[in-house]
Design a protein around this motif. Structure first.
Motif: not given
Length: 399
Positions: A92-115
């Motif tokens: 179990r882990s906590h993943v903190t994702l930070i963006g300025a801005p945080l775009r949907s493509g980045a969120m999709g890429a990170i969650t895809g790597r998690i999968t």
């Protein structure tokens, strides 16, 4: 509970006062046991999930829930099943994702790597919406170290910051933070401010940059740079103190951690003539830095006492932790240069703050936005909690 028949009630619609109490009043008529509840509101839209035992008359319970939802203008979905929630997987882990801005493509890429790591996202929630957007994900099913390596690589590609930390009580127990000073706690390099007044800024800045990249021995490079300041009137130190600019969010970071009973330390390859002022101004608990030798009102170009270099910073962290009675596993270290590496590696959580590549590659967490209080989000705090505490203090001060 594994063989007990259960009912999952999901309520959706426009949020308004009384929704939750109305639903529980309806369920209360059946004296069912509450097993789990979770609620979230985004832009006024409510999603409320309630897991309860089915009770003796499941059909009537369903009807009562639908009637209650209709009274408050909500939609109800009800599903029957057996048992509680499936247990979270190991790792179990906590993943903190930070963006300025945080775009949907980045969120999709990170969650895809998690999968791709074979992990599952169990929960997602927002920590802040400004000056950066930060999202925390609770993830299970993959070793923290593997997840950290995979997500660090993807974050670099996507231009966002990510921190992966092992889940558990240890995350809540950190009670000492130790920060580098130049280009971390403050925006400036003090030796360069001094060199500017001594007329040797270009030469000093070039050596400083090479030292921070790890290309030069820090102690040797420091002595060479300080030697160039020989003869400088010591009165300019006061000018430098006034010129120093705190990093955005530095006061918020320290003020908030103090509220949580953290001890705060600074450790610097810079000079006590400036860091002592920061200690007094910010209420720092522990400090270690080098000292410029001054004779007859002028800098001699030499240093007094032991040098705070790369090993010295790690030693200071250990000394501060011992004095505070805090295990190293419960410490946070923040830095940007190669001379911070030993300190970052020794701490429970090492944070590379706008750091050189050699530091970003090995740190536990990387922050590339200029706001020092972003570190609070890595610790699981939310912007709302921080601002609420500030507002409460302001109200008390005005009484």
């Amino acid at each position: 509970m594994n063989d007990t028949r259960t009912v999952l009630v999901t309520i959706t619609g426009k949020d308004r006062p009384g929704v939750t109490s109305t639903l529980f009043d309806a369920l209360g008529e059946f004296n069912v046991e509450v097993i789990d509840v979770e609620q979230i509101v985004i832009r006024g839209q409510l999603v409320l999930c309630i897991l309860v035992t089915a009770g003796r008359d499941e059909g009537e319970l369903r009807a009562a829930v639908h009637r209650a939802a209709a009274r408050v203008g909500m939609h109800a979905e009800i599903r029957s099943g057996v048992g509680d929630n499936a247990p979270r997987a190991a790792g179990r882990s906590h993943v903190t994702l930070i963006g300025a801005p945080l775009r949907s493509g980045a969120m999709g890429a990170i969650t895809g790597r998690i999968t791709a790591c074979g992990a599952n996202i169990d929960r997602i929630f927002r920590l802040s919406k400004y000056p950066v957007t930060s999202i925390e994900l609770h993830v299970s099913g993959a070793p923290t170290e593997k997840l950290r390596a995979e997500l660090a690589a993807e974050a670099k590609l996507q231009g966002v910051d990510v921190a992966v930390q092992r889940s558990g009580l240890w995350r809540r127990a950190k009670r000492l933070i130790v920060m580098d000073v130049d280009s971390t706690l403050i925006q400036d390099e003090v030796i360069e401010l001094l060199a500017e007044r001594a007329g040797c800024l270009g030469e000093v800045a070039k050596v400083t940059e090479a030292a921070m990249r790890g290309e030069l021995d820090f102690e040797q490079s420091l002595r060479e740079r300080v030697a160039l300041l020989a003869g400088l009137d010591a009165s300019v130190i006061e000018d430098v103190r006034r010129a120093v600019r705190l990093a955005p969010g530095a006061r918020t970071l320290i003020r908030t951690l103090k509220r949580l009973d953290y001890r705060c330390g600074i450790v610097s390859g810079g000079f006590t003539q400036v860091t002592d002022h920061l200690v007094a101004e910010l209420g720092i608990d522990y400090s270690a830095a080098n000292t410029l030798e001054i004779v007859d009102g002028r800098l001699t170009g030499r240093l007094v006492g032991p040098i705070i270099d790369r090993p010295g910073k790690a030693a200071a962290l250990r000394r501060f932790a011992a004095e505070a009675g805090v295990p190293l596993s419960q410490t946070v270290a923040v830095g940007d240069g190669a001379n911070d590496l030993d300190m970052l590696n020794a701490a429970g959580l090492g944070v590379a703050f706008n750091a050189k590549p050699v530091v970003r590659e090995v740190a536990d967490a990387v922050v590339n936005v200029p706001y020092l209080d972003t570190i609070l989000f890595l610790l699981g705090l939310t912007r709302d909690e921080i601002e609420a505490a500030d507002a409460e203090d302001d109200a008390e001060d005005s009484d």
